[in-house]
Design a protein around this motif. Structure first.
Motif, PDB file in Angstrom:
ATOM      1  N   LYS A   1      -8.422   4.107  49.433  1.00  0.00           N
ATOM      2  CA  LYS A   1      -9.891   3.646  48.635  1.00  0.00           C
ATOM      3  C   LYS A   1      -9.246   2.752  48.158  1.00  0.00           C
ATOM      4  O   LYS A   1     -10.879   2.060  47.391  1.00  0.00           O
ATOM      5  CB  LYS A   1     -10.431   5.234  48.167  1.00  0.00           C
ATOM      6  N   LEU A   2      -7.990   2.574  46.979  1.00  0.00           N
ATOM      7  CA  LEU A   2      -8.787   1.205  45.664  1.00  0.00           C
ATOM      8  C   LEU A   2      -8.311   0.213  46.085  1.00  0.00           C
ATOM      9  O   LEU A   2      -8.230  -0.590  46.070  1.00  0.00           O
ATOM     10  CB  LEU A   2      -7.500   2.252  45.038  1.00  0.00           C
ATOM     11  N   LEU A   3      -7.535   0.216  48.188  1.00  0.00           N
ATOM     12  CA  LEU A   3      -7.352  -0.828  48.139  1.00  0.00           C
ATOM     13  C   LEU A   3      -8.049  -2.298  47.785  1.00  0.00           C
ATOM     14  O   LEU A   3      -7.754  -3.396  47.706  1.00  0.00           O
ATOM     15  CB  LEU A   3      -6.453  -0.729  49.418  1.00  0.00           C
ATOM     16  N   ALA A   4      -9.235  -1.795  48.466  1.00  0.00           N
ATOM     17  CA  ALA A   4     -10.786  -3.143  48.497  1.00  0.00           C
ATOM     18  C   ALA A   4     -10.352  -3.649  47.258  1.00  0.00           C
ATOM     19  O   ALA A   4      -9.948  -4.871  46.662  1.00  0.00           O
ATOM     20  CB  ALA A   4     -11.980  -2.764  48.932  1.00  0.00           C
ATOM     21  N   GLY A   5     -10.775  -2.677  46.472  1.00  0.00           N
ATOM     22  CA  GLY A   5     -10.868  -3.209  44.763  1.00  0.00           C
ATOM     23  C   GLY A   5      -9.565  -3.838  44.123  1.00  0.00           C
ATOM     24  O   GLY A   5      -9.838  -4.945  42.818  1.00  0.00           O
ATOM     25  N   TYR A   6      -8.125  -3.430  44.356  1.00  0.00           N
ATOM     26  CA  TYR A   6      -6.981  -3.767  43.650  1.00  0.00           C
ATOM     27  C   TYR A   6      -7.067  -5.147  44.537  1.00  0.00           C
ATOM     28  O   TYR A   6      -6.711  -6.182  44.125  1.00  0.00           O
ATOM     29  CB  TYR A   6      -5.795  -3.037  44.315  1.00  0.00           C
ATOM     30  N   LEU A   7      -7.307  -5.953  46.141  1.00  0.00           N
ATOM     31  CA  LEU A   7      -7.592  -6.815  46.703  1.00  0.00           C
ATOM     32  C   LEU A   7      -8.541  -7.973  45.830  1.00  0.00           C
ATOM     33  O   LEU A   7      -8.353  -8.882  45.903  1.00  0.00           O
ATOM     34  CB  LEU A   7      -8.222  -7.180  48.165  1.00  0.00           C
TER      35      LEU A   7
ATOM     36  N   GLN B   1     -12.683   5.936  54.665  1.00  0.00           N
ATOM     37  CA  GLN B   1     -12.698   4.021  56.407  1.00  0.00           C
ATOM     38  C   GLN B   1     -13.464   3.491  55.795  1.00  0.00           C
ATOM     39  O   GLN B   1     -13.231   1.891  56.088  1.00  0.00           O
ATOM     40  CB  GLN B   1     -13.278   4.881  57.002  1.00  0.00           C
ATOM     41  N   GLU B   2     -14.820   3.545  54.629  1.00  0.00           N
ATOM     42  CA  GLU B   2     -15.693   2.647  54.103  1.00  0.00           C
ATOM     43  C   GLU B   2     -14.825   1.248  53.653  1.00  0.00           C
ATOM     44  O   GLU B   2     -15.024  -0.272  53.784  1.00  0.00           O
ATOM     45  CB  GLU B   2     -16.559   2.098  54.611  1.00  0.00           C
TER      46      GLU B   2
END
Length: 355
Positions: A49-55, A334-335
């Motif tokens: 869930k943290l991936l998009a924020g890290y990217l 998922q989102e």
């Protein structure tokens, strides 16, 4: 409903996303592994869930995808590391390995990590050390989001505290807690799912409990875990993670979620490890541990309870199940994965699409 996700496929996706934004293969693989293992253990607030924020931070420059953490100063049993605004998993793994190496030499070591990114699940690092025969404690700090007893505003972050103990014939005993009554990510998740929150999670603008999750974080703070006890432990984490190594404290720490992407978050962490074999014959230590574990497992239970569980036992059971049956990801995770796919162009595939 969703189809379960194979661990290997999810690691591949996260690794590919990290590589797209400039991380090398090793760092991308290790960061992806940290997030996916956390999902597999059922801790979805601190997994992919943290991936998009890290990217977003890596693309914007707030986190440096090619940074190499460095030791600023050190002694036989301690070190202070500048994380160079690398992804928190990169800085934390470098610091943890430094601590383990020093503990093997002198028996016990403390390593402070300053100027790093958000570290994710603190327990992940403690568990890695435990599998190396170490008793380990990991702490971190964050921008304030937690009230103190009697305060009307946040004074400390939901500073994580984790420990892990090696168990020779099984998974480590593992405790990983926020020093808030609940992690902020759980408040966000409840709001996103449209679920009510209990009155023990948040302190409203008048210093009283509230069940209005929409007030967080602008007009409400997380309640401290167990009142003054959680407040005291949160302060302990702040001192070990930031005061001692010379990192940013309280409101000097940035928000990795809400700040503009080009701004570092200046998170901090600490890793304290004890080499069991340096202080006790490992066989004897494990015998004593086994006696303690058997006593706890054999304690009389309330109606409907099969047995008393060790800290981390439920999460390790989830992890073992996920290895064979995959991970069923909640809709909010998922989102976020779809967002990561859109940001990088890395194909998500049909393994996390809502059915």
């Amino acid at each position: 409903m969703t189809n379960p996700v194979e661990i290997g496929k999810l690691v591949h996706f996260a690794r590919s996303c990290f590589q797209f934004v400039g991380m090398n293969e090793l760092n991308a693989s290790e960061a992806a592994e940290a997030l996916v293992v956390t999902d597999a253990m059922g801790v979805f607030t601190h997994g992919t869930k943290l991936l998009a924020g890290y990217l977003k931070k890596l693309q914007g420059g707030g986190y440096n995808p090619t940074a190499k953490p460095r030791i600023e100063r050190e002694g036989p049993g301690w070190a202070i590391i500048d994380g160079q605004s690398a992804l928190g998993q990169v800085g934390s793994l470098f610091a943890l390995r430094t601590a383990i190496q020093k503990a093997r030499q002198v028996g016990i070591a403390y390593v402070g990590l300053r100027n790093t990114g958000h570290i994710g699940a603190a327990g992940y690092y403690a568990a890695l050390a435990a599998r190396e025969g170490m008793i380990a404690m990991a702490t971190g700090n964050d921008i304030p989001s937690v009230a103190a007893p009697g305060s009307r505003t946040a004074v400390l972050g939901s500073n994580p505290l984790a420990y892990a103990i090696p168990v020779g014939d099984g998974d480590p005993i593992l405790l990983d807690i926020a020093t808030a009554a609940v992690a902020g990510g759980k408040v966000y998740a409840a709001i996103q799912r449209g679920e009510p929150i209990p009155n023990t999670w948040l302190i409203g603008p008048e210093g009283q409990p509230t069940t209005d999750g929409s007030l967080y974080p602008k007009d409400a703070a997380l309640a401290p875990m167990a009142g003054h006890k959680g407040y005291g432990l949160g302060l302990w984490c702040e001192i070990l993670s930031a005061i001692l190594p010379g990192g940013n404290i309280t409101w000097q720490v940035g928000s990795w979620i809400f700040d503009e992407p080009g701004r570092p978050s200046w998170h901090n962490a600490s890793f304290t490890v004890i080499d069991v074999a340096a202080m006790s014959p490992m066989g004897e230590f494990q015998q004593r541990m086994r006696r303690l574990i058997d006593e706890l497992h054999g304690a009389p239970t309330a109606n409907g309870v099969e047995r008393v569980l060790l800290p981390g036992e439920r999460e390790w059971n989830s992890y073992r199940l996920a290895q064979t049956q995959g991970i069923t990801l909640p809709p909010d995770v998922q989102e976020k994965l779809k967002q990561a796919s859109e940001m990088t162009g890395v194909a998500l595939g049909d393994f996390v699409i809502t059915r």
